[in-house]
Design a protein around this motif. Structure first.
Motif, PDB file in Angstrom:
ATOM      1  N   GLY A 143      -1.547  11.730   9.299  1.00  0.00           N
ATOM      2  CA  GLY A 143      -0.297  12.236   8.766  1.00  0.00           C
ATOM      3  C   GLY A 143      -0.281  12.316   7.255  1.00  0.00           C
ATOM      4  O   GLY A 143      -1.249  12.725   6.608  1.00  0.00           O
ATOM      5  N   VAL A 144       0.855  11.916   6.671  1.00  0.00           N
ATOM      6  CA  VAL A 144       1.010  11.952   5.223  1.00  0.00           C
ATOM      7  C   VAL A 144      -0.063  11.115   4.539  1.00  0.00           C
ATOM      8  O   VAL A 144      -0.591  11.487   3.487  1.00  0.00           O
ATOM      9  N   ALA A 145      -0.402   9.979   5.127  1.00  0.00           N
ATOM     10  CA  ALA A 145      -1.438   9.124   4.531  1.00  0.00           C
ATOM     11  C   ALA A 145      -2.781   9.838   4.458  1.00  0.00           C
ATOM     12  O   ALA A 145      -3.557   9.612   3.523  1.00  0.00           O
ATOM     13  N   ALA A 146      -3.072  10.712   5.430  1.00  0.00           N
ATOM     14  CA  ALA A 146      -4.330  11.458   5.404  1.00  0.00           C
ATOM     15  C   ALA A 146      -4.358  12.433   4.238  1.00  0.00           C
ATOM     16  O   ALA A 146      -5.368  12.545   3.526  1.00  0.00           O
ATOM     17  N   VAL A 147      -3.256  13.144   4.018  1.00  0.00           N
ATOM     18  CA  VAL A 147      -3.191  14.070   2.887  1.00  0.00           C
ATOM     19  C   VAL A 147      -3.249  13.296   1.573  1.00  0.00           C
ATOM     20  O   VAL A 147      -3.894  13.730   0.603  1.00  0.00           O
ATOM     21  N   ALA A 148      -2.577  12.134   1.529  1.00  0.00           N
ATOM     22  CA  ALA A 148      -2.629  11.305   0.325  1.00  0.00           C
ATOM     23  C   ALA A 148      -4.056  10.870   0.031  1.00  0.00           C
ATOM     24  O   ALA A 148      -4.479  10.816  -1.134  1.00  0.00           O
ATOM     25  N   ARG A 149      -4.811  10.551   1.085  1.00  0.00           N
ATOM     26  CA  ARG A 149      -6.220  10.205   0.892  1.00  0.00           C
ATOM     27  C   ARG A 149      -7.002  11.387   0.322  1.00  0.00           C
ATOM     28  O   ARG A 149      -7.872  11.217  -0.533  1.00  0.00           O
ATOM     29  N   ALA A 150      -6.693  12.577   0.798  1.00  0.00           N
ATOM     30  CA  ALA A 150      -7.406  13.752   0.302  1.00  0.00           C
ATOM     31  C   ALA A 150      -7.147  13.967  -1.184  1.00  0.00           C
ATOM     32  O   ALA A 150      -8.030  14.441  -1.914  1.00  0.00           O
ATOM     33  N   PHE A 151      -5.941  13.604  -1.655  1.00  0.00           N
ATOM     34  CA  PHE A 151      -5.633  13.744  -3.080  1.00  0.00           C
ATOM     35  C   PHE A 151      -6.595  12.930  -3.940  1.00  0.00           C
ATOM     36  O   PHE A 151      -6.859  13.282  -5.093  1.00  0.00           O
ATOM     37  N   GLU A 152      -7.120  11.833  -3.410  1.00  0.00           N
ATOM     38  CA  GLU A 152      -8.048  10.998  -4.172  1.00  0.00           C
ATOM     39  C   GLU A 152      -9.339  11.731  -4.515  1.00  0.00           C
ATOM     40  O   GLU A 152     -10.067  11.311  -5.414  1.00  0.00           O
ATOM     41  N   HIS A 153      -9.601  12.818  -3.819  1.00  0.00           N
ATOM     42  CA  HIS A 153     -10.836  13.578  -4.044  1.00  0.00           C
ATOM     43  C   HIS A 153     -10.657  14.669  -5.097  1.00  0.00           C
ATOM     44  O   HIS A 153     -11.618  15.384  -5.389  1.00  0.00           O
ATOM     45  N   VAL A 154      -9.447  14.845  -5.651  1.00  0.00           N
ATOM     46  CA  VAL A 154      -9.185  15.948  -6.571  1.00  0.00           C
ATOM     47  C   VAL A 154      -9.389  15.489  -8.010  1.00  0.00           C
ATOM     48  O   VAL A 154     -10.409  15.766  -8.628  1.00  0.00           O
ATOM     49  N   HIS A 155      -8.424  14.788  -8.561  1.00  0.00           N
ATOM     50  CA  HIS A 155      -8.567  14.210  -9.904  1.00  0.00           C
ATOM     51  C   HIS A 155      -7.567  13.064 -10.049  1.00  0.00           C
ATOM     52  O   HIS A 155      -6.771  12.781  -9.131  1.00  0.00           O
ATOM     53  N   LEU A 156      -7.592  12.389 -11.195  1.00  0.00           N
ATOM     54  CA  LEU A 156      -6.833  11.156 -11.369  1.00  0.00           C
ATOM     55  C   LEU A 156      -5.333  11.356 -11.164  1.00  0.00           C
ATOM     56  O   LEU A 156      -4.661  10.503 -10.576  1.00  0.00           O
ATOM     57  N   GLY A 157      -4.800  12.479 -11.641  1.00  0.00           N
ATOM     58  CA  GLY A 157      -3.366  12.707 -11.495  1.00  0.00           C
ATOM     59  C   GLY A 157      -2.938  12.791 -10.044  1.00  0.00           C
ATOM     60  O   GLY A 157      -1.979  12.123  -9.618  1.00  0.00           O
TER      61      GLY A 157
END
Length: 455
Positions: free
Chosen positions: A370-384
């Motif tokens: 769910g939302v936690a999965a998308v939040a994890r994916a954000f960690e692969h983009v950049h610090l912000g």
């Protein structure tokens, strides 16, 4: 009175030495030290409450901290913390607490005139045993025996939070300028702003603590470390997220309370980490993990974060429903930003299960939904974006974000067959009970019949 103070310090320390000879295990001794610190902080807090309620009070003496004689403080913490942990194999927890209560009931009246007992001092004793001795014992015993990881991480978090946000600032105020009155005197709106800034500053450290537990199998305590090398989450950006967060919180507290001593203490903490703790930690990690640690350390700095993450090894996988409008938008958003070591795959292709929400599988097998999965994916983009992902995964916020997503964007549903669109909340309202969904979806999706769960 002087003899009583010597005895209150000397006898508990002798008991610690004797118990340490009985249990020579390194982990047990480290756990006993942790329990001692927990009991010391708890006794200090209990003393503040006792002064306010009239349970008991100490006579004015030299060598006291806020009215609490330091020698009694150390002895009390040793008895309530370290000794029973070292003797845990022969003293079950109920018996240990019973003996501690009996010892206090016998000795505290004998300490007059050093200790002035109020009419309800037994209430304070009960509060101390349940609110101080019991948590200290649970933390120490679980740490010594490596049990109940989640519970001991939470207890450590409370302990280090109290040390950082109460004990150290209060000590700095005692030694120099600044006070809690300046913070307490702020308007409610500014207090809320300070709290929000503090949470924002602490978020990477909190995420790092969670990463240690869920992906490393350990805790922040140096003698209770993770079993596996952790390079994900905040550690993909910074080698010392916990220390950096602690120093930032100290600086924020120094700013809002006007304490120069606390600001100096934050600087000394950095110097200690760089000159003493850091080299020791580097040596230990190099010994345990070898080339993996050295490669990570060359890419990730200790005190200055990277903008893009360093994530070597097997790629992580984000599973999104391709026929869901918001999921497709998330996919396009991520692909435009070229996430590091992340593969995005249609949820319908998952090899082992039907996903009812977006899924994330890390290279180490760690999974989120769910939302936690998308939040994890954000960690692969950049610090912000990673920072936003850590905020979304804070306890409580993940549940709230998922609730809003399910209620206002779309209900849970399996991946849709080609050509069909994911259901909207209004379409789901008449279908009864839903299982978890394959993705997060938006109110802009066309209305469609809601699929029933399989079986």
């Amino acid at each position: 009175m002087t003899v009583a103070r010597y005895l209150c310090l000397g006898l508990p320390l002798l008991a610690v030495l004797a118990a340490a000879r009985y249990d020579r295990d390194r982990d047990a001794r480290a756990a006993a030290l942790l329990a001692f610190v927990a009991a010391a902080i708890g006794v200090a807090a209990l003393h503040e409450v006792a002064r306010a309620t009239g349970w008991y009070a100490f006579a004015p003496v030299d060598g006291a901290y806020r009215g609490l004689p330091v020698d009694l403080w150390i002895g009390w913490a040793a008895l309530w913390g370290a000794v029973p942990v070292l003797l845990r194999r022969v003293l079950p927890l109920p018996i240990a607490l019973g003996l501690l209560g009996w010892l206090d009931v016998v000795t505290m009246p004998a300490l007059e005139p050093l200790l002035d007992l109020g009419p309800n001092w037994l209430v304070g004793e009960a509060v101390g045993l349940l609110g101080v001795a019991l948590p200290a014992q649970l933390l120490g015993r679980w740490s010594a025996d490596r049990r109940h990881l989640s519970a001991r991480v939470l207890l450590q978090l409370g302990l280090f939070g109290a040390l950082l946000l109460w004990v150290l600032p209060t000590l700095a105020f005692t030694l120099s300028g600044g006070s809690w009155a300046r913070l307490a005197g702020l308007p409610t709106s500014r207090l809320l702003l300070v709290a929000q800034v503090a949470l924002l500053v602490a978020t990477p450290a909190l995420a790092a603590v969670r990463e240690f537990a869920v992906r490393g199998g350990g805790t922040p305590y140096p003698w209770d470390p993770p079993d596996r090398f952790v390079t994900t989450g905040p550690y993909a950006y910074l080698a010392n997220p916990m220390q950096a967060g602690a120093v930032a919180l100290m600086m924020l507290t120094a700013l809002v309370t006007g304490s120069a001593a606390l600001a100096v203490g934050a600087g000394l903490a950095v110097a200690f980490s760089v000159a003493v703790a850091g080299p020791h930690e580097d040596h230990d990690l190099d010994r345990r993990y070898g080339r993996r640690w050295r490669n990570h350390r060359r890419q990730v700095r200790a005190w200055w974060p990277r903008w893009r993450p360093y994530l070597p090894g097997e790629p992580a996988v984000l599973w999104l429903d391709d026929d869901c409008g918001p999921c497709a938008a998330v996919r396009r958003f991520l692909e435009r930003r070229h996430p590091v070591n992340l593969t995005i795959v249609p949820a319908g292709r998952h090899p082992t299960e039907v996903l009812w929400r977006a899924g994330y599988t890390g290279g180490d097998g760690h999974r989120e939904r769910g939302v936690a999965a998308v939040a994890r994916a954000f960690e692969h983009v950049h610090l912000g974006w990673a920072w936003l992902g850590w905020i979304l995964r804070l306890p409580g916020l993940t549940w709230l974000a998922q609730l809003v997503t399910d209620a206002m964007i779309a209900p849970p549903h399996p991946p849709q067959p080609p050509g069909e669109r994911c259901p909207t909340p209004s379409a789901a309202s008449s279908t009864g009970r839903w299982r978890p969904s394959a993705s997060t979806v938006s109110p802009g999706s066309p209305r469609a019949p809601s699929p029933l769960p399989p079986g």
